[in-house]
Scaffold this active site. Structure first.
Site, PDB file in Angstrom:
ATOM      1  N   ARG A   1       0.720  -1.083   0.010  1.00  0.00           N
ATOM      2  CA  ARG A   1       0.058  -0.140   0.032  1.00  0.00           C
ATOM      3  C   ARG A   1       0.795   1.264   0.035  1.00  0.00           C
ATOM      4  O   ARG A   1       1.748   1.323   0.745  1.00  0.00           O
ATOM      5  CB  ARG A   1      -1.041   0.052   1.198  1.00  0.00           C
ATOM      6  CG  ARG A   1      -1.596   1.075   1.152  1.00  0.00           C
ATOM      7  CD  ARG A   1      -2.744   1.057   2.429  1.00  0.00           C
ATOM      8  NE  ARG A   1      -3.509   2.238   2.650  1.00  0.00           N
ATOM      9  CZ  ARG A   1      -4.675   2.169   3.450  1.00  0.00           C
ATOM     10  NH1 ARG A   1      -4.853   1.375   4.236  1.00  0.00           N
ATOM     11  NH2 ARG A   1      -5.636   3.407   3.469  1.00  0.00           N
ATOM     12  N   GLY A   2       0.412   2.262  -0.952  1.00  0.00           N
ATOM     13  CA  GLY A   2       1.374   3.314  -0.839  1.00  0.00           C
ATOM     14  C   GLY A   2       0.493   4.559  -0.451  1.00  0.00           C
ATOM     15  O   GLY A   2      -0.479   4.193   0.477  1.00  0.00           O
ATOM     16  N   GLY A   3       0.767   5.835  -0.557  1.00  0.00           N
ATOM     17  CA  GLY A   3      -0.075   6.992  -0.264  1.00  0.00           C
ATOM     18  C   GLY A   3      -1.438   6.995  -0.715  1.00  0.00           C
ATOM     19  O   GLY A   3      -2.243   7.198   0.092  1.00  0.00           O
ATOM     20  N   PHE A   4      -1.756   6.788  -1.887  1.00  0.00           N
ATOM     21  CA  PHE A   4      -3.175   6.813  -2.271  1.00  0.00           C
ATOM     22  C   PHE A   4      -3.429   5.696  -3.402  1.00  0.00           C
ATOM     23  O   PHE A   4      -4.254   5.611  -4.013  1.00  0.00           O
ATOM     24  CB  PHE A   4      -3.322   8.242  -3.386  1.00  0.00           C
ATOM     25  CG  PHE A   4      -2.875   9.402  -2.700  1.00  0.00           C
ATOM     26  CD1 PHE A   4      -3.738  10.026  -1.596  1.00  0.00           C
ATOM     27  CD2 PHE A   4      -1.699  10.024  -3.021  1.00  0.00           C
ATOM     28  CE1 PHE A   4      -3.383  11.125  -1.097  1.00  0.00           C
ATOM     29  CE2 PHE A   4      -1.270  11.288  -2.383  1.00  0.00           C
ATOM     30  CZ  PHE A   4      -2.262  11.957  -1.326  1.00  0.00           C
ATOM     31  N   SER A   5      -2.754   4.564  -3.328  1.00  0.00           N
ATOM     32  CA  SER A   5      -2.884   3.439  -4.047  1.00  0.00           C
ATOM     33  C   SER A   5      -2.563   1.961  -3.075  1.00  0.00           C
ATOM     34  O   SER A   5      -2.103   1.899  -2.188  1.00  0.00           O
ATOM     35  CB  SER A   5      -2.191   3.399  -5.397  1.00  0.00           C
ATOM     36  OG  SER A   5      -0.650   3.016  -5.070  1.00  0.00           O
TER      37      SER A   5
ATOM     38  N   VAL B   1      -1.959  -2.076  -4.206  1.00  0.00           N
ATOM     39  CA  VAL B   1      -1.372  -3.141  -4.968  1.00  0.00           C
ATOM     40  C   VAL B   1      -1.918  -4.499  -4.793  1.00  0.00           C
ATOM     41  O   VAL B   1      -1.508  -5.086  -3.626  1.00  0.00           O
ATOM     42  CB  VAL B   1      -0.013  -3.173  -5.285  1.00  0.00           C
ATOM     43  CG1 VAL B   1       0.106  -4.044  -6.607  1.00  0.00           C
ATOM     44  CG2 VAL B   1       0.356  -1.598  -5.699  1.00  0.00           C
TER      45      VAL B   1
ATOM     46  N   LYS C   1      -3.175  -2.481  -9.531  1.00  0.00           N
ATOM     47  CA  LYS C   1      -2.828  -1.124  -8.770  1.00  0.00           C
ATOM     48  C   LYS C   1      -4.435  -0.350  -8.704  1.00  0.00           C
ATOM     49  O   LYS C   1      -4.679   0.230  -9.737  1.00  0.00           O
ATOM     50  CB  LYS C   1      -1.912  -0.462  -9.372  1.00  0.00           C
ATOM     51  CG  LYS C   1      -1.358   0.683  -8.432  1.00  0.00           C
ATOM     52  CD  LYS C   1      -0.117   1.355  -8.911  1.00  0.00           C
ATOM     53  CE  LYS C   1       0.508   2.659  -8.259  1.00  0.00           C
ATOM     54  NZ  LYS C   1       1.588   3.241  -8.757  1.00  0.00           N
TER      55      LYS C   1
ATOM     56  N   ASP D   1      12.678   8.544 -11.957  1.00  0.00           N
ATOM     57  CA  ASP D   1      12.412   8.178 -10.624  1.00  0.00           C
ATOM     58  C   ASP D   1      13.000   6.924 -10.585  1.00  0.00           C
ATOM     59  O   ASP D   1      12.380   5.940 -10.050  1.00  0.00           O
ATOM     60  CB  ASP D   1      10.913   8.043 -10.643  1.00  0.00           C
ATOM     61  CG  ASP D   1      10.798   8.063  -8.905  1.00  0.00           C
ATOM     62  OD1 ASP D   1      11.457   8.293  -8.189  1.00  0.00           O
ATOM     63  OD2 ASP D   1       9.438   7.585  -8.586  1.00  0.00           O
TER      64      ASP D   1
END
Length: 772
Positions: A470-474, A476, A491, A592
């Site tokens: 899990r990321g900031g706004f997503s 997987v 995602k 990136d």
């Protein structure tokens, strides 16, 4: 129709019968002006009243009739009825008569009083003089075919008058042409000019009249009938084939429906088995996590004033290792104390007096004071003599005994050091396992709080199995593609419902841009993007290629570093992908690149890698990119600061200019981190500290630690990638052609002459010694 014919006046019946059965020859002079009249007028059926022979004047009726050409001198031929020319006067001349071309041989007529009940009158056979056998036969056949007109009219009474007139006119044309070819048509004072006119009319009629005979018509009819039978047979065959095809189509449709039903059952069973397997894996992960909570540690909630924070508590494995370390430390202190005591008992060398120790000096001062005082009791004497005995015992230690004790203490210290190293290695291993345990605890916590935890099927195709991260706004998820029968990574982008519409639109625009960039990429070293779809107004999904292994960042956290060969293999694959990104149109800057965006396919450093996450990519199109200065950096402040070059941190009136050399700097940082286990700039700093202290702007030169040992070629390659000024830094095309990354050049150098190989080996050894 027949009733109408019988109801007619007998005179009109005679007139109608005469139109189709008899054609007269004009007795008047030849009129050239009437020669252009259509012969079809003979058979016209006008309703206009005509002048019949009965209505004519008496002088015409009493005139003696001239003999017909076919009458002989012995007598007249068969009496005939009134001629058809007696009933019609042509508009071409003032006197009644016909043109010379209209003379035909007479045929038998029916009397005016002939009833229509006898439609076929008797035909008089007349010899045809001057004709050969075929012509006479043809004329006879044509004359014999004349009475068929009335039979056709009576047999088919529904034919209209115009059709009957056309048929009669056609028969008249045939007789006219036959009569014109006979020698009798040239009699009665006709001139050569009239004969030529008859020939011209005959030729004209031959051009417009069909030459078909009854035999030909019969043959055509038979052929048409046979063709019709063949066509009907072909139609029947096609109808049968069509029926067979329809039957086969119906069978195939039924089979298709059957297979679809079977496929649906298979998909349903696959979903059921996948969900069951996923649930078992989730239970196993949670059981293992509960066991590791006691062994490795867990989070506990601690209250600090009015707030609660989570604090980590180590498990019994760490506590046991800490106790072992404390035991080893205490044993080491004891051995050190005994070694100090042994040093005091060290015997003097040969020929030297033993040096007076501090204890001996104290004893000597005490004995001197005791001599001045009187002893009070025997106990004091024992106390005074005991140190003297100890001093004598220290002096009794031989040199061999001393070395023996010293060797024992050294062995014990070496064993403790080995145990301490093993405990330290075990502690590091437990720390790596603890990091995995903490990561798994967070994943389980995020999965339990996710709205997609109950294995939904997104877009009627993708079955979600379990959360990967899990990321900031997503989020997987590992999913299964029911259509393509493969594992994929889904995602799910979730927008904050409290965001403004403008911010949501920008985020969605950014995600769509990433999708458009990533969708067009097709390279074995780049993760493929399969699909993109929306869930609702606040969430959408991207479907990516699934890789079993972890990323390079996770590997480095577990193993700290890797060998130069493994790191070089990873860098070669990254450079290959960057070369592809710069060869397509328009070129792309990843911007990136970092270990977290480099996936290890099989989870090891000796396998294939794939690059992912094109969220910050820059498209170098013709509008925004300049080959000299590059393109403007519109997203300054984004990205991972440890892997960005100095030009990305320059602050000025205008945005900084970047090019694909940004990715070259990132490659150098990643290679350095793989070799040395640390970042070259800002290793222990946060991104905020790097930004505040201008760490990257001050990174003018890279420093290499002495350990581990790295070849000079690798160091030179890193220096070329980490050149401070972008003008001095190589670009992606030059990076792909760098000698350090070309295997064939290195092999050619190593497989050269033996003398060259010896020189290369000695130079390499000298470089290694100098680096050490």
């Amino acid at each position: 129709m027949m009733e109408e014919l019988h109801s007619l006046d007998p005179r009109r019946q005679e007139l109608l019968e005469a139109r189709f059965t008899g054609v007269g020859v004009s007795k008047g002079p030849l009129n050239s002006e009437s020669s252009n009249q259509s012969l079809c007028s003979v058979g016209s059926l006008s309703d206009k009243e005509v002048e019949t022979p009965e209505k004519k004047q008496n002088d015409q009726r009493n005139r003696k009739r001239k003999a017909e050409p076919y009458e002989t001198s012995q007598g007249k031929g068969t009496p005939r009825g009134h001629k058809i020319s007696d009933y019609f006067e042509f508009a071409g001349g003032s006197a009644p008569g016909t043109s010379p071309g209209r003379s035909v041989p007479p045929v038998a007529r029916s009397s005016p009083q002939h009833s229509l009940s006898n439609p076929l009158p008797r035909r008089v056979e007349q010899p045809l003089y001057g004709l050969d056998g075929s012509a006479a036969k043809e004329a006879t056949e044509e004359q014999s075919a004349l009475p068929t007109l009335m039979s056709v009219m009576l047999a088919k009474p529904r034919l209209d008058t115009e059709q009957l007139a056309q048929r009669g006119a056609g028969l008249c044309f045939t007789f006219v042409s036959a009569q014109q070819n006979s020698p009798s048509s040239t009699g009665s004072g006709n001139t050569e000019h009239s004969c030529s006119s008859q020939k011209q009319i005959s030729i004209q009629h031959r051009q417009t009249q069909s030459d078909l005979t009854i035999e030909k018509i019969s043959a055509l009819e038979n052929s048409k009938n046979s063709d019709l039978e063949k066509k009907e047979g072909r139609i029947d065959d096609l109808l049968r084939a069509n029926c067979d095809l329809r039957r086969q189509i119906d069978e195939q449709q039924k089979m298709l429906e059957k297979y679809k039903e079977r496929l649906n059952r298979c998909v349903t069973m696959s979903k059921k088995l996948l969900i069951e397997k996923s649930k078992q894996e989730k239970m196993a992960c949670r059981d293992k996590s509960m066991q590791d909570r006691l062994r490795l540690g867990h989070f506990t909630t601690v209250r600090h004033g009015a707030s609660f924070t989570e604090q980590w508590t180590d498990g019994y494995a760490f506590q046991n290792l800490i106790k072992q370390q404390e035991r080893i430390n205490s044993q080491r202190e004891e051995i050190e104390r005994q070694r100090k005591m042994l040093a005091k008992r060290k015997p003097p060398a040969m020929g030297q007096a033993p040096p007076a120790t501090n204890e001996q000096k104290q004893r000597k001062s005490k004995t001197n004071g005791a001599e001045n005082e009187t002893p009070s009791s025997g106990n004091t004497e024992l106390k005074d003599t005991a140190p003297a005995l100890g001093a004598h015992s220290l002096l009794r230690l031989t040199l061999a005994e001393y070395h023996e004790q010293e060797e024992i203490f050294k062995l014990r210290l070496g064993h403790l050091k080995k145990e301490e190293a093993e405990i330290q290695a075990e502690l590091e291993r437990l720390e790596r396992v603890r990091n995995l345990h903490i990561r798994e605890l967070k994943r389980i916590h995020n999965e339990d709080n996710s709205q997609f935890k109950d294995h939904p099927t997104l877009n009627d195709r993708y079955l979600l199995l379990h959360l990967l991260g899990r990321g900031g706004f997503s989020e997987v998820y590992k999913a299964f593609d029911l259509t393509e029968q493969r594992y994929v990574a889904v995602k799910i982008h979730q927008l904050n419902k409290n965001w403004r519409d403008e911010k949501k639109e920008n985020y969605h625009k950014h995600a769509c841009r990433e999708y458009r960039i990533h969708k067009e990429l097709d390279h074995p070293r780049i993760v493929k993007l399969y699909d993109y779809f929306s869930l609702d107004t606040d969430s959408f999904c991207t479907v990516l290629e699934y890789c079993e292994g972890n990323d390079l960042d996770f590997y480095l956290k577990q193993h700290k570093l890797m060998s130069e060969k493994e790191a070089r293999s990873i860098i070669m694959q990254i450079v290959n992908a960057l070369k592809y990104l710069n060869e397509i149109k328009p070129p792309i800057i990843h911007y990136d690149l970092k270990p977290g965006n480099i996936l290890l396919v099989n989870g090891t450093a000796c396998g294939e890698i794939k690059i992912t996450d094109f969220g910050l990519s820059k498209i170098m199109d013709d509008d925004s990119y300049n080959s000299v200065d590059g393109m403007e950096l519109t997203s300054q402040g984004a990205g991972t600061y440890w892997y960005l070059p100095p030009e990305c941190f320059v602050v000025g009136k205008e945005p900084p200019k970047i090019s694909n050399k940004v990715d070259v700097w990132s490659v150098g940082v990643i290679f350095y981190q793989c070799l040395y286990g640390r970042k070259p700039f800002g290793h222990n700093q946060s991104q905020q500290d790097i930004l505040q202290e201008n760490t990257i702007l001050k990174a003018t030169e890279v420093q290499f630690p002495p350990k581990p040992v790295v070849t000079p070629e690798a160091k030179a390659f890193i220096r070329r990638c980490l050149a401070y000024r972008k003008e001095d830094r190589i670009d992606v095309q030059q990076l792909a052609c760098d000698p350090y990354l070309l295997p064939h050049i290195r092999k050619s150098v190593s497989t050269s002459s033996p003398a060259g190989a010896a020189i290369a080996s000695t130079s390499g050894a000298s470089n290694n010694s100098s680096s050490n």
